[in-house]
Design a protein around this motif. Structure first.
Motif, PDB file in Angstrom:
ATOM      1  N   VAL A  22      -9.026   8.393  -4.221  1.00 40.49           N
ATOM      2  CA  VAL A  22      -8.577   7.027  -4.503  1.00 40.49           C
ATOM      3  C   VAL A  22      -9.826   6.195  -4.756  1.00 40.49           C
ATOM      4  O   VAL A  22     -10.759   6.186  -3.946  1.00 40.49           O
ATOM      5  CB  VAL A  22      -7.763   6.435  -3.334  1.00 40.49           C
ATOM      6  CG1 VAL A  22      -7.330   5.015  -3.646  1.00 40.49           C
ATOM      7  CG2 VAL A  22      -6.561   7.292  -3.015  1.00 40.49           C
ATOM      8  N   ALA A  24       0.815  -1.224   0.000  1.00 37.97           N
ATOM      9  CA  ALA A  24       0.000   0.000   0.000  1.00 37.97           C
ATOM     10  C   ALA A  24       0.844   1.267   0.000  1.00 37.97           C
ATOM     11  O   ALA A  24       0.552   2.210  -0.739  1.00 37.97           O
ATOM     12  CB  ALA A  24      -0.951   0.000   1.190  1.00 37.97           C
ATOM     13  N   LEU A  68      -0.343   3.789  -2.890  1.00 38.53           N
ATOM     14  CA  LEU A  68      -1.283   4.851  -2.528  1.00 38.53           C
ATOM     15  C   LEU A  68      -0.602   6.213  -2.550  1.00 38.53           C
ATOM     16  O   LEU A  68       0.579   6.333  -2.234  1.00 38.53           O
ATOM     17  CB  LEU A  68      -1.873   4.578  -1.147  1.00 38.53           C
ATOM     18  CG  LEU A  68      -2.721   3.310  -1.043  1.00 38.53           C
ATOM     19  CD1 LEU A  68      -3.159   3.090   0.401  1.00 38.53           C
ATOM     20  CD2 LEU A  68      -3.922   3.380  -1.957  1.00 38.53           C
TER      21      LEU A  68
END
Length: 76
Positions: A68, A56, A60
């Motif tokens: 997102v 992640a 991200l």
């Protein structure tokens, strides 16, 4: 405040048509890697649910306020 509201299919299509940079979003495909490899929405980044904790941070966006969008194959 973080908004976790679902987006309509029409809104997602609109954003995808613009592309991640112009639409200012990150599109995450959370399906298993082989499914992503078979085909995915243009501009999507693979982040399989099973590997979320490990990957992640690399996938991200750093800006916690950015949009997102996650998609998957449904209930499994």
């Amino acid at each position: 405040r973080i908004d976790i509201s679902p987006l309509s299919g029409a809104r997602v299509q609109e954003l995808v048509a613009k592309g991640p940079e112009a639409g200012k979003f990150t599109l995450i495909d959370s399906r298993p890697g082989p499914m992503y490899a078979e085909g995915h929405i243009p501009g999507a980044v693979s982040l399989p649910f099973a590997a979320f904790k490990e990957k992640a941070a690399a996938v991200l966006p750093a800006d916690k306020a950015s949009l997102v969008i996650f998609y998957c194959a449904g209930e499994t």
